[in-house]
Scaffold this active site. Structure first.
Site, PDB file in Angstrom:
ATOM      1  N   HIS A 237       0.972  -1.074  -0.064  1.00  0.00           N
ATOM      2  CA  HIS A 237      -0.031  -0.293   0.150  1.00  0.00           C
ATOM      3  C   HIS A 237       0.966   1.050   0.162  1.00  0.00           C
ATOM      4  CE1 HIS A 237      -2.853   2.990   1.811  1.00  0.00           C
ATOM      5  NE2 HIS A 237      -3.799   1.986   1.529  1.00  0.00           N
TER       6      HIS A 237
ATOM      7  N   CYS B 122      -4.777   2.533  -3.442  1.00  0.00           N
ATOM      8  CA  CYS B 122      -3.659   2.990  -2.749  1.00  0.00           C
ATOM      9  C   CYS B 122      -2.395   2.279  -3.184  1.00  0.00           C
ATOM     10  CB  CYS B 122      -3.842   3.167  -1.445  1.00  0.00           C
ATOM     11  SG  CYS B 122      -5.030   4.599  -0.923  1.00  0.00           S
TER      12      CYS B 122
ATOM     13  N   ASP C  40       2.983  -4.493   8.130  1.00  0.00           N
ATOM     14  CA  ASP C  40       1.583  -3.796   7.948  1.00  0.00           C
ATOM     15  C   ASP C  40       0.619  -4.736   8.163  1.00  0.00           C
ATOM     16  OD1 ASP C  40      -0.689  -2.714   7.104  1.00  0.00           O
ATOM     17  OD2 ASP C  40       0.064  -2.103   5.174  1.00  0.00           O
TER      18      ASP C  40
ATOM     19  N   GLN D 266      -4.849  -5.370   6.879  1.00  0.00           N
ATOM     20  CA  GLN D 266      -5.735  -6.355   6.518  1.00  0.00           C
ATOM     21  C   GLN D 266      -5.744  -7.622   7.024  1.00  0.00           C
ATOM     22  OE1 GLN D 266      -7.798  -5.220   4.264  1.00  0.00           O
ATOM     23  NE2 GLN D 266      -6.945  -3.428   3.878  1.00  0.00           N
TER      24      GLN D 266
ATOM     25  N   LYS E   4     -10.648  -1.055  10.727  1.00  0.00           N
ATOM     26  CA  LYS E   4     -10.814  -2.093   9.871  1.00  0.00           C
ATOM     27  C   LYS E   4     -11.168  -3.272  10.638  1.00  0.00           C
ATOM     28  CE  LYS E   4      -7.373  -0.507   6.543  1.00  0.00           C
ATOM     29  NZ  LYS E   4      -7.892  -0.037   5.233  1.00  0.00           N
TER      30      LYS E   4
END
Lengths: 409, 153
Positions: A126, A367, A203, A206, A229
């Site tokens: 991203h 993104c 990261d 997700q 999220k």
């Protein structure tokens, strides 16, 4: 069609948003990878805190402040247990993954990185895990190198291994790619990185809503999570950091709360995690995030992971039948979403037609412009799942895609 | 033209997308300009032929993109002939004002003619740049600019 498991059967009823309609149609929400909807208990937690309990943290000697501080620190314990950190002090509360990576890049550039050092990012990042490194590149004199991926959207581990050297000080990559759904083999990547002494930053934007996260098993050094999220309020997330690393890291932002002693000539700083939490934090949002973590634990992350895989298999089978549909991202290990294009149909047109049918999907570059260039597409459509997603949502999506084809071709 | 409801407006946009008017290169064009939106891949080339007094005599286009941008290019090539640069710019301003206005607010449908079919774009702010992309290229071509126009709104 997969059958909704017992632990998720009444989940949809816990999300007030599904009581509304969109363009007079029931809401089919397939954009959880962008942000999740909120369960009533998280909304109620915010209401209760603002109505009955509101006070600042760590600053006052009065009861409201003491209670608010206790609730805030309780959320830190919940976050620590959510990622299986060794201790709560390894959790830094921030706005989310974007702020966490900016913190890591600036702080590491100020304290650890030296000119000539290399930071490896993956080809499926991203923008939030690309641009922060570019912003510190010139200040720190570092080089950014890219771990390549294959056409299924899987990292090329041989190439990665060949890139590792003692110049590599940071390996920064996502656990699950937001544009492809690929699950990266973090444990293996970390073991190889540690072989050359590099710090691994993951990261987890997700992955946190879909997979059970165990930072000790993964053995990573930094792990970033966005609360919004994973059914928490917008505006709160956290960075897990191995304590011995956080201790070596310079502050990111300066302000109240992060200091020890302040003189006009210089200041000394608090120990982690407070060193990284300058100013009044998003108190209500962090407490709401704690509630969201309880919500996930009450369902059980194994059940969430299993349901996610069932939805993924169903969506893949159902959408494969649509003529001209091509998946973008076909890694063996995937989670949470399907991304695709349809020959002769522009993603933005399809998304507008789906919207009129009440179906919320994302159209665009997500993104991740370098990923779009890799697959030679300007944009894709992405349908992503949450705990409230049912197979009928995917049926509605498929019917909407058929309608779009009739209208546009 | 009589006022159309939303369904009729959409039908006309879809028709222009399927059967774009004035589609194809104009070999004797006096000016031309490429319009490109890197974020969604839309790319068009606009061709304009002018008459002796500088009015647009013929407008054509080539290229591909989403239904909104293609229909906008198609309708634009129908309404531009007969206009001077100043008149074309004024028409674009009226068009832009309409598609960036509040949904359901009144606008001068009379002055806009066929362009009024894009009123629905007001409900989708993310699509405004699709509708304006070919116009911005046409005006840049009339102005004598070189290079290409990229989408910003």
């Amino acid at each position: 069609m997969p059958v909704v498991p017992e632990s998720l059967r009444d989940i949809r009823a816990q999300f007030p948003i599904f009581a509304r309609t969109v363009h007079d149609q029931p809401l089919v929400y397939l954009d959880t990878a962008a942000t999740s909807q909120k369960p009533a208990r998280v909304i109620e937690r915010l209401r209760k805190f603002y109505s009955d309990e509101y006070g600042t943290v760590r600053r006052g000697s009065y009861l409201l402040c003491q209670q608010s501080t206790a609730m805030f620190e309780c959320a830190r314990k919940k976050a620590a247990s959510f990622v299986n950190a060794e201790r709560p002090e390894e959790i830094v509360f921030l706005r989310g993954v974007t702020e966490a990576i900016n913190l890591a890049a600036v702080s590491l550039a100020r304290s650890i990185l030296k000119p000539g050092d290399e930071v490896l990012v993956s080809a499926m990042e991203h923008h939030a895990n690309i641009v922060p490194w570019q912003l510190v590149r010139d200040m720190a004199g570092i080089h950014i190198r890219v771990i390549p991926m294959n056409d299924k959207g899987e990292l090329c581990l041989d190439a990665y291994e060949a890139m590792l050297s003692e110049r590599v000080k940071v390996v920064a990559l996502n656990h699950v790619a937001n544009s492809l759904g690929t699950i990266n083999p973090i444990k293996q990547i970390t073991a190889l990185a540690h072989g050359v002494g590099a710090i691994v930053l993951v990261d987890g934007a997700q992955s946190a809503p879909h997979l059970k996260i165990d930072v000790r098993d993964l053995d990573c050094d930094l792990y970033a999570v966005s609360g919004h999220k994973m059914y928490g309020p917008s505006g709160a997330g956290f960075l897990y950091g191995r304590y011995s690393l956080l201790e070596r890291m310079a502050p990111y932002q300066g302000g109240g709360e992060m200091i020890d002693r302040v003189e006009f000539s210089e200041s000394t700083f608090e120990d982690p995690p407070y060193r990284f939490e300058a100013g009044t934090p998003p108190i209500a949002e962090v407490i709401g995030l704690g509630e969201a973590i309880d919500f996930l634990h009450d369902i059980g992350l194994e059940a969430i992971e299993a349901w996610d895989q069932a939805l993924l298999a169903y969506a893949t089978a159902r959408l494969s039948a649509i003529p001209g549909l091509r998946f973008v991202g076909e890694a063996e290990a995937r989670s949470g979403l399907v991304a695709f294009t349809i020959d002769g149909m522009h993603p933005f047109d399809v998304a507008s037609i789906l919207d009129r049918k009440g179906v919320a999907v994302r159209a665009g570059h997500h993104c991740a412009q370098p990923v779009m260039r890799h697959f030679d597409v300007p944009a894709t459509l992405r349908a992503s799942f949450g705990v409230y997603t049912v197979p009928e949502d995917i049926d509605t999506l498929a019917a909407g895609l058929e309608l779009a084809r009739d209208m546009l071709s | 033209m009589p006022r159309m409801d939303r369904k009729e407006q959409e039908a006309l946009i879809i028709d222009h997308n399927r059967r774009p008017r004035n589609y194809g290169k104009l070999d004797d064009a006096d000016c031309r300009m490429v319009a490109f939106n890197p974020l969604c891949g839309d790319r068009y080339e606009i061709f304009l032929r002018l008459d002796d007094v500088g009015r647009i005599a013929q407008a054509n286009f080539t290229g591909d993109g989403c239904a909104v941008s293609k229909a906008a290019a198609s309708v634009m090539t129908e309404v531009l002939p007969g206009k001077t640069e100043v008149e074309a710019a004024a028409l674009f301003e009226a068009f832009r004002a309409m598609i960036t206005s509040e949904p359901d607010s009144p606008f001068d449908a009379e002055g806009l003619g066929t362009l009024a079919v894009f009123a629905g774009v007001r409900n989708f702010p993310i699509r405004i740049k699709c509708a304006t992309l070919p116009w911005r290229a046409a005006l840049a071509a009339l102005h004598g600019d070189q290079g290409e126009v990229s989408a910003v709104e």
